[in-house]
Design a protein around this motif. Structure first.
Motif, PDB file in Angstrom:
ATOM      1  N   MET A  97       0.699  -1.395   0.148  1.00 12.11           N
ATOM      2  CA  MET A  97       0.083  -0.398   0.446  1.00 12.11           C
ATOM      3  C   MET A  97       1.235   1.275   0.453  1.00 12.11           C
ATOM      4  O   MET A  97       2.461   0.666   0.782  1.00 12.11           O
ATOM      5  CB  MET A  97      -1.209  -0.072   1.276  1.00 12.11           C
ATOM      6  CG  MET A  97      -1.849  -1.090   1.023  1.00 12.11           C
ATOM      7  SD  MET A  97      -3.699  -0.719   0.705  1.00 12.11           S
ATOM      8  CE  MET A  97      -3.928   0.988   0.642  1.00 12.11           C
ATOM      9  N   ILE A 132      -0.460  -4.555  -3.762  1.00  6.38           N
ATOM     10  CA  ILE A 132      -1.492  -5.431  -2.743  1.00  6.38           C
ATOM     11  C   ILE A 132      -0.352  -6.085  -3.088  1.00  6.38           C
ATOM     12  O   ILE A 132      -1.216  -6.818  -3.834  1.00  6.38           O
ATOM     13  CB  ILE A 132      -3.041  -5.589  -3.539  1.00  6.38           C
ATOM     14  CG1 ILE A 132      -3.620  -4.372  -3.671  1.00  6.38           C
ATOM     15  CG2 ILE A 132      -3.556  -6.090  -2.901  1.00  6.38           C
ATOM     16  CD1 ILE A 132      -4.972  -4.358  -3.819  1.00  6.38           C
ATOM     17  N   ARG A 167      -8.941  -3.200   1.213  1.00  8.54           N
ATOM     18  CA  ARG A 167      -7.627  -4.207   0.643  1.00  8.54           C
ATOM     19  C   ARG A 167      -6.369  -3.975   1.386  1.00  8.54           C
ATOM     20  O   ARG A 167      -5.107  -2.942   1.055  1.00  8.54           O
ATOM     21  CB  ARG A 167      -7.853  -4.934   0.169  1.00  8.54           C
ATOM     22  CG  ARG A 167      -9.165  -4.940  -0.043  1.00  8.54           C
ATOM     23  CD  ARG A 167     -10.105  -6.623   0.518  1.00  8.54           C
ATOM     24  NE  ARG A 167     -11.602  -6.729   0.164  1.00  8.54           N
ATOM     25  CZ  ARG A 167     -12.847  -5.976   0.581  1.00  8.54           C
ATOM     26  NH1 ARG A 167     -12.760  -4.928   1.285  1.00  8.54           N
ATOM     27  NH2 ARG A 167     -13.377  -6.374  -0.162  1.00  8.54           N
ATOM     28  N   ARG A 168      -5.371  -4.144   1.895  1.00 10.91           N
ATOM     29  CA  ARG A 168      -4.472  -4.879   2.320  1.00 10.91           C
ATOM     30  C   ARG A 168      -3.865  -5.384   2.260  1.00 10.91           C
ATOM     31  O   ARG A 168      -2.064  -5.552   1.738  1.00 10.91           O
ATOM     32  CB  ARG A 168      -3.899  -4.379   3.965  1.00 10.91           C
ATOM     33  CG  ARG A 168      -4.547  -3.315   5.233  1.00 10.91           C
ATOM     34  CD  ARG A 168      -4.154  -2.222   4.463  1.00 10.91           C
ATOM     35  NE  ARG A 168      -4.392  -0.967   5.506  1.00 10.91           N
ATOM     36  CZ  ARG A 168      -5.395  -0.264   5.314  1.00 10.91           C
ATOM     37  NH1 ARG A 168      -6.629  -0.866   4.107  1.00 10.91           N
ATOM     38  NH2 ARG A 168      -5.913   0.672   5.902  1.00 10.91           N
ATOM     39  N   ALA A 169      -3.805  -6.583   1.223  1.00  7.12           N
ATOM     40  CA  ALA A 169      -3.731  -7.657   0.957  1.00  7.12           C
ATOM     41  C   ALA A 169      -4.178  -8.778   0.007  1.00  7.12           C
ATOM     42  O   ALA A 169      -5.635  -8.599   0.410  1.00  7.12           O
ATOM     43  CB  ALA A 169      -2.405  -8.212   1.404  1.00  7.12           C
ATOM     44  N   ALA A 220       2.794  -6.089   3.592  1.00  9.05           N
ATOM     45  CA  ALA A 220       1.799  -4.815   2.889  1.00  9.05           C
ATOM     46  C   ALA A 220       2.604  -3.527   4.050  1.00  9.05           C
ATOM     47  O   ALA A 220       2.223  -2.435   3.171  1.00  9.05           O
ATOM     48  CB  ALA A 220       0.722  -5.032   3.101  1.00  9.05           C
ATOM     49  N   VAL A 234      -8.044  -1.732  -3.438  1.00  6.29           N
ATOM     50  CA  VAL A 234      -7.552  -0.938  -3.015  1.00  6.29           C
ATOM     51  C   VAL A 234      -8.582   0.194  -2.452  1.00  6.29           C
ATOM     52  O   VAL A 234      -8.597   0.573  -1.192  1.00  6.29           O
ATOM     53  CB  VAL A 234      -6.365   0.119  -3.941  1.00  6.29           C
ATOM     54  CG1 VAL A 234      -5.868   1.896  -2.654  1.00  6.29           C
ATOM     55  CG2 VAL A 234      -5.715  -0.599  -4.073  1.00  6.29           C
TER      56      VAL A 234
END
Length: 337
Positions: free
Chosen positions: A1, A143, A120-122, A312, A116
């Motif tokens: 991110m 990501i 979502r971080r991953a 992340a 994004v």
């Protein structure tokens, strides 16, 4: 991110693209009155520069961080992995959103940007690896992706979590050999699957070490599911001579083979010994209970989540592939020959 997504504005994206702020706004809002080439350029720059709409930034500050978990099939195996990821997420204050990967038809930059924007971080996937287009879009969106027990590894490097499949196949076959069986068949997953190949190589290694030849027709690689085990198990049991034991590379296929045996009037384990792989809940729901190789499925899900979060956060990990130990669990479906 991106570390500071708020620094990117519509104006900076517009300046990079050589268009007006209004054009960038139209692209964001899905307006049709933008040339395809311009739309593609603006979408790429939005991802490259880490732009997140202001409203989304405000929302992300108020909601729990989330990780996308994509699955192709909800079965006993994947459910256990999901439980592990969700439990680890609860401990860390991270929400896990489960999605159906086959419905992720939009694999371009807009699909990744939507992830994004959704916070979502991953991403974690189970068994299936995202396509090259999906991996490229996710990479551009920053990501990170972690795959649990990948069936087939892509050309693009990807971080994965799995188990000691070769050792598991070796221990399952050795158990049957120690019981005196010599006509031992292998009922595996798809032939090209990396997990199947590792388990099959463990099977072959044990048989070779014991000096026991493996007839070509004793190795079947249809798939890991119940119907595969029932269909190909029937093929194995109709051979002459038929095997006295079957090592199935999945619990579901093992139960399918057991059903094929019972349809022929065979008793488990008196007439046929069967070993599975995974140790899902269904292994203890059959009678007799299934001897199987335990994969630490919940732990694999938890490790995948923690690894994805470290990636992340920009942290380094010791290895791009993490293997957890398997363990043979002896129950009632195996007996001395």
């Amino acid at each position: 991110m991106p570390s500071n997504p708020g620094r990117t504005t519509l104006a900076t994206v517009a300046a990079s693209a050589g268009v007006s702020v209004a054009t960038v706004s139209k692209v964001l809002n899905g307006r049709s009155d933008v040339a395809p080439a311009t739309r593609s350029l603006v979408q790429s720059l939005l991802l490259e520069q880490g732009y997140v709409p202001l409203a989304s930034r405000r929302n992300q500050a108020q909601v729990t961080a989330t990780v996308e978990l994509g699955v192709d099939d909800l079965c006993a195996y994947s459910t256990e992995v999901i439980k592990g990821a969700v439990e680890a997420g609860a401990e860390l204050g991270v929400a896990v959103v489960v999605t159906y990967m086959k419905e992720a038809a939009g694999v371009g930059v807009s699909w990744a940007r939507d992830l994004v924007v959704a916070g979502r971080r991953a991403m974690i996937t189970i068994s299936s690896v995202p396509t090259s287009a999906q991996l490229a879009a996710l990479s551009q969106a920053r990501i990170p992706v972690v795959v649990v027990d990948p069936l087939n590894l892509p050309d693009t490097p990807v971080t994965s979590v799995g188990s000691t499949n070769f050792t598991g196949g070796l221990s399952a076959t050795q158990h049957l050999l120690d019981l005196g069986h010599r006509r031992i068949a292998y009922l595996g997953g798809p032939a090209t699957s990396t997990t199947n190949q590792a388990r099959m190589h463990g099977y072959r290694a044990a048989m070779e070490a014991a000096g026991v030849p493996v007839p070509t027709e004793y190795v079947r690689t249809p798939g890991f599911c119940y119907p595969h085990g029932m269909k190909e198990g029937a093929v194995l049991l109709d051979l002459d001579p038929a095997p006295t034991a079957i090592f199935a590379a999945g619990d579901e296929s093992a139960l399918g083979a057991i059903q094929a045996a019972r349809a022929r009037g065979l008793r488990i384990p008196e007439d046929l010994s069967v070993v599975g792989f995974d140790d899902t809940e269904i292994a203890t729901m059959t009678s007799p209970q299934l001897t199987t190789v335990r994969q630490p499925l919940r732990e694999m899900g938890a490790v995948a989540l923690r690894t994805a979060l470290r990636l992340a956060a920009g942290q380094k990990i010791a290895s791009n592939h993490i293997e957890l130990a398997t363990e043979l669990v002896v129950r009632g479906s195996t007996l001395a020959a």
